[in-house]
Design a protein around this motif. Structure first.
Motif, PDB file in Angstrom:
ATOM      1  N   PHE A 289       0.595  -1.267  -0.443  1.00  0.00           N
ATOM      2  CA  PHE A 289       0.340   0.017   0.068  1.00  0.00           C
ATOM      3  C   PHE A 289       0.457   1.010   0.290  1.00  0.00           C
ATOM      4  N   THR A 290       0.842   1.752  -0.966  1.00  0.00           N
ATOM      5  CA  THR A 290       2.105   3.084  -1.298  1.00  0.00           C
ATOM      6  C   THR A 290       1.337   4.375  -1.476  1.00  0.00           C
ATOM      7  N   PHE A 291       2.251   5.107  -1.310  1.00  0.00           N
ATOM      8  CA  PHE A 291       1.258   6.762  -1.860  1.00  0.00           C
ATOM      9  C   PHE A 291       1.731   7.740  -2.926  1.00  0.00           C
ATOM     10  N   HIS A 292       2.064   7.154  -3.201  1.00  0.00           N
ATOM     11  CA  HIS A 292       3.653   8.516  -4.341  1.00  0.00           C
ATOM     12  C   HIS A 292       2.453   9.034  -5.134  1.00  0.00           C
ATOM     13  N   HIS A 293       1.306   8.247  -5.553  1.00  0.00           N
ATOM     14  CA  HIS A 293       0.375   8.675  -6.898  1.00  0.00           C
ATOM     15  C   HIS A 293      -0.664   9.747  -5.496  1.00  0.00           C
ATOM     16  N   VAL A 294      -0.214   9.144  -4.716  1.00  0.00           N
ATOM     17  CA  VAL A 294      -2.143  10.194  -4.246  1.00  0.00           C
ATOM     18  C   VAL A 294      -0.753  11.488  -3.342  1.00  0.00           C
ATOM     19  N   LYS A 295       0.052  11.479  -3.612  1.00  0.00           N
ATOM     20  CA  LYS A 295       1.466  12.787  -3.198  1.00  0.00           C
ATOM     21  C   LYS A 295       1.041  13.875  -4.080  1.00  0.00           C
ATOM     22  N   VAL A 296       0.524  13.549  -5.784  1.00  0.00           N
ATOM     23  CA  VAL A 296       1.040  14.329  -7.066  1.00  0.00           C
ATOM     24  C   VAL A 296       1.197  15.533  -6.804  1.00  0.00           C
ATOM     25  N   GLY A 307      -1.896  22.211  -3.635  1.00  0.00           N
ATOM     26  CA  GLY A 307      -1.329  21.870  -4.815  1.00  0.00           C
ATOM     27  C   GLY A 307      -2.475  21.658  -5.539  1.00  0.00           C
ATOM     28  N   HIS A 308      -1.893  21.280  -7.257  1.00  0.00           N
ATOM     29  CA  HIS A 308      -2.399  21.300  -8.398  1.00  0.00           C
ATOM     30  C   HIS A 308      -2.026  20.086  -8.416  1.00  0.00           C
ATOM     31  N   TYR A 309      -2.508  19.566  -9.084  1.00  0.00           N
ATOM     32  CA  TYR A 309      -1.151  18.165  -9.873  1.00  0.00           C
ATOM     33  C   TYR A 309      -1.826  18.384 -11.634  1.00  0.00           C
ATOM     34  N   LYS A 310      -0.349  17.246 -12.323  1.00  0.00           N
ATOM     35  CA  LYS A 310      -0.270  17.282 -13.379  1.00  0.00           C
ATOM     36  C   LYS A 310      -0.997  15.990 -14.017  1.00  0.00           C
ATOM     37  N   LEU A 311      -2.416  15.619 -15.052  1.00  0.00           N
ATOM     38  CA  LEU A 311      -2.325  14.767 -15.051  1.00  0.00           C
ATOM     39  C   LEU A 311      -0.637  13.167 -15.866  1.00  0.00           C
ATOM     40  N   THR A 312      -0.163  14.011 -16.186  1.00  0.00           N
ATOM     41  CA  THR A 312       1.200  13.834 -17.254  1.00  0.00           C
ATOM     42  C   THR A 312       2.079  13.198 -15.898  1.00  0.00           C
ATOM     43  N   ASP A 313       1.793  13.667 -14.363  1.00  0.00           N
ATOM     44  CA  ASP A 313       2.740  13.662 -13.384  1.00  0.00           C
ATOM     45  C   ASP A 313       1.730  12.581 -13.028  1.00  0.00           C
ATOM     46  N   LEU A 314       0.589  12.183 -12.912  1.00  0.00           N
ATOM     47  CA  LEU A 314      -0.264  10.343 -11.777  1.00  0.00           C
ATOM     48  C   LEU A 314      -0.115   9.529 -12.896  1.00  0.00           C
ATOM     49  N   ARG A 347     -10.762  15.843  -6.013  1.00  0.00           N
ATOM     50  CA  ARG A 347      -9.232  15.842  -5.641  1.00  0.00           C
ATOM     51  C   ARG A 347      -8.306  16.229  -7.155  1.00  0.00           C
ATOM     52  N   PHE A 348      -9.688  15.500  -7.353  1.00  0.00           N
ATOM     53  CA  PHE A 348      -8.804  14.845  -9.284  1.00  0.00           C
ATOM     54  C   PHE A 348      -9.210  14.919 -10.463  1.00  0.00           C
ATOM     55  N   LEU A 349     -10.898  15.390  -9.725  1.00  0.00           N
ATOM     56  CA  LEU A 349     -11.237  15.471 -11.438  1.00  0.00           C
ATOM     57  C   LEU A 349     -13.052  16.430 -10.855  1.00  0.00           C
ATOM     58  N   ASP A 350     -14.107  16.125 -11.135  1.00  0.00           N
ATOM     59  CA  ASP A 350     -15.817  16.712 -10.946  1.00  0.00           C
ATOM     60  C   ASP A 350     -16.591  16.402 -10.085  1.00  0.00           C
ATOM     61  N   ASP A 495       0.837   7.379 -25.021  1.00  0.00           N
ATOM     62  CA  ASP A 495       0.713   8.898 -24.967  1.00  0.00           C
ATOM     63  C   ASP A 495       1.192   9.267 -23.676  1.00  0.00           C
ATOM     64  N   PRO A 496       2.648   9.175 -22.865  1.00  0.00           N
ATOM     65  CA  PRO A 496       2.680   9.726 -21.348  1.00  0.00           C
ATOM     66  C   PRO A 496       3.156  11.198 -21.713  1.00  0.00           C
ATOM     67  N   GLU A 497       3.069  12.071 -22.683  1.00  0.00           N
ATOM     68  CA  GLU A 497       2.909  13.549 -22.257  1.00  0.00           C
ATOM     69  C   GLU A 497       1.540  14.156 -23.174  1.00  0.00           C
ATOM     70  N   ASP A 498       0.683  13.050 -22.632  1.00  0.00           N
ATOM     71  CA  ASP A 498      -1.205  13.128 -22.709  1.00  0.00           C
ATOM     72  C   ASP A 498      -1.810  13.712 -21.450  1.00  0.00           C
TER      73      ASP A 498
END
Length: 561
Positions: A289-296, A307-314, A347-350, A495-498
């Motif tokens: 159980f790791t948390f890197h993606h929820v620290k984006v 904070g604001h996240y980039k989908l490319t980072d996620l 956090r991430f959507l609507d 498409d990693p850069e999308d």
């Protein structure tokens, strides 16, 4: 489920927990049976049919042991007793019996890094340096009249607390009332193994192990450098020198003999270490159980920021874990939400106009990945953040401490509240919404923590609509248990850069599944697999011409070639 959903022969060579979906219950907020405002064991029992209907085969329940409640149960004062606020041991034994009758396994949360300062061990430990329990904890003499080192508590401030009668400090990586245990002491370890065996003999099916990767500290516990935002001491206690040795010892003495499912909470752990914890050949844990993606959305690595996240980072973080864990025989625990995280939909959507679509998108993206999926209570009905507007509405010590710390550093109250609205774990702790009556059917009393927002989403109201979120989860749970490509297939990010659309492919032999999800409110056109069929989509259909798909706002599709 749609006829186009192809059922594949059930996988027999994998462990049951790899095919199952886990449902996390935060008991004080799940269901109150006696109207004292606090959820309890009888309340959980009353909702087992609901969970069985959803398709759940594993339940993870956060701590219900005797505790003063300074960290809502993660500060354990007695490992052997159920806290009376939740019920009795008889109630717990009935819960096990009723769950097992429905083919549902129970995973208990266990905290082994620290205890409450009200635990009998600690009460003995502070009596004198010669007391045999003194070495159960991490005490250090002052250095030049100050703390032994510069480590920072996860709950803000120094990680050390002075005991005048001993002229010593004790380590508390978390709240000051939660002293860390000294795992170097073999007598302590034996006490822990005996306690774990006690619960095994009760008939439980496994443990979720809280902050388990912090139990081994570097012996001399030196100062940290503070060269980066994460240099707060964790370099000398996260995945410490003997942690794998200790966990393997638990496996040999408790986990293995009882065929337990074990989930390690492994904050700040690199993939290379997570593989070690979960590779079956090493005999340690079932999954990570790791948390890197929820620290984006942490600004410069700091949590308490807007904070604001980039989908490319996620996408990059999730993909890294997918590829490297799978390649090296590790196993992921998949999640967007838990009791320590804000609601992902907020956090991430609507969580407003496209609330249903957003909730289904998150579910579809998660269930398409390799690993064991987790649903946190209320996620299956699109519950959103609490959006508290006043610090008085908060109960959580971490959030209150962070708020006060922000004010001390010059942040104005309005901004501090906005930060808490975005990052506080209290966002996920408001009571489960069962119906639209007062207190959402959670209790007829005064809830221990109250929801102040008006919301028309509840289990009853959501399930009254066709193509609802709950049924969407039911379909995903059924699909995942029977689809070999989702269970065993490789993962490839497209498409990693999308920065608008997340798309990936899972492949097993000649079978390919594509997941594509629009993380924006704007229509997006993208290329998909040739001659593919729709398995599941959050709009119920697909708009495509040849291999070009028109993705509506927050649309997500699972396609099979």
């Amino acid at each position: 489920m749609k006829k186009c959903l192809k059922e594949i022969e059930e996988i027999t060579e994998m462990q049951q927990w790899q095919k199952s979906t886990v449902y996390q219950i935060y008991p004080r907020s799940f269901q109150d049976s006696n109207d004292d405002g606090i959820g309890d064991i009888k309340g959980i029992i009353s909702r087992l049919d609901y969970l069985h209907d959803l398709g759940i085969e594993l339940i993870w329940i956060t701590p219900m042991y005797v505790s003063p409640g300074n960290d809502n149960g993660y500060d354990i004062a007695d490992y052997y007793q159920i806290d009376p606020i939740f019920g009795t041991m008889d109630n717990f034994e009935k819960l096990l019996k009723e769950a097992h009758k429905r083919d549902i396994k129970i995973i208990m949360d266990m905290v082994l890094n620290h205890t409450s300062n009200e635990h009998s061990w600690f009460k003995e430990a502070i009596k004198s340096k010669d007391n045999p329990y003194h070495d159960y904890y991490l005490f250090k003499d002052p250095v030049d009249g100050h703390e032994p080192n510069n480590w920072v508590s996860k709950f803000s401030g120094s990680a050390w607390e002075y005991v005048p009668s001993l002229n010593q400090y004790y380590l508390h990586l978390y709240d000051v009332t939660m002293p860390d245990l000294n795992w170097r002491n073999p007598e302590l370890r034996q006490k822990i193994f005996e306690m774990l065996t006690f619960w095994a003999n009760k008939g439980i099916d496994g443990f979720r192990l809280d902050v388990i990767n912090n139990i081994s500290k570097t012996k001399n516990m030196p100062d940290d450098t503070f060269e980066t935002p994460t240099d707060d001491g964790r370099n000398f206690y996260t995945n410490g020198p003997h942690v794998h040795e200790y966990i393997h010892e638990m496996y040999r003495k408790v986990f293995g003999p009882n065929n337990f499912v074990t989930v390690g909470e492994l904050s700040s752990t690199p993939i290379s270490e997570a593989v070690k914890y979960t590779d079956p050949k090493r005999e340690e844990l079932s999954m990570a159980f790791t948390f890197h993606h929820v620290k984006v959305d942490y600004t410069n690595g700091k949590k308490w920021t807007l904070g604001h996240y980039k989908l490319t980072d996620l996408k990059s973080i999730i993909s890294d874990w997918q590829i490297k864990m799978h390649k090296n025989n590790g196993w992921n625990a998949l999640f967007w939400n838990n009791h320590d995280q804000p609601r992902a939909i907020s956090r991430f959507l609507d969580d407003n106009k496209y609330r249903d679509e957003s909730a289904k998108l998150l579910a579809l993206v998660e269930f398409g990945l390799q690993g064991t999926p987790y649903i946190y209570q209320g996620e299956e009905i699109a519950m959103k953040n609490s959006y508290f507007t006043d610090i008085k509405q908060y109960k959580d010590h971490e959030s209150i401490n962070a708020y006060n710390d922000l004010l001390k550093k010059g942040t104005d109250k309005k901004t501090a509240i906005k930060i808490l609205q975005q990052k506080s774990r209290e966002n996920s702790r408001i009571p489960m919404q069962w119906d639209l009556s007062e207190n959402y059917g959670f209790t007829k009393g005064m809830p221990w923590i109250k929801s102040f927002q008006k919301d028309n989403y509840s289990v009853k109201s959501v399930r009254s609509h066709s193509n609802n979120i709950f049924s969407f989860y039911q379909n995903l749970i059924k699909l995942r248990k029977t689809n070999k490509t989702l269970m065993e297939g490789s993962y490839k990010l497209l498409d990693p850069e999308d920065n608008s659309v997340y798309s990936y492919i899972r492949q097993k032999d000649d079978k390919r599944i594509m997941v594509i999800a629009n993380f924006t409110e704007k229509e997006q056109k993208r290329t998909i697999l040739n001659d593919c069929k729709l398995i599941l989509g959050n709009y119920g259909n697909i708009r495509k011409t040849s291999n070009i798909v028109k993705l509506r706002p927050y649309e997500a599709l699972m396609l099979e070639q």
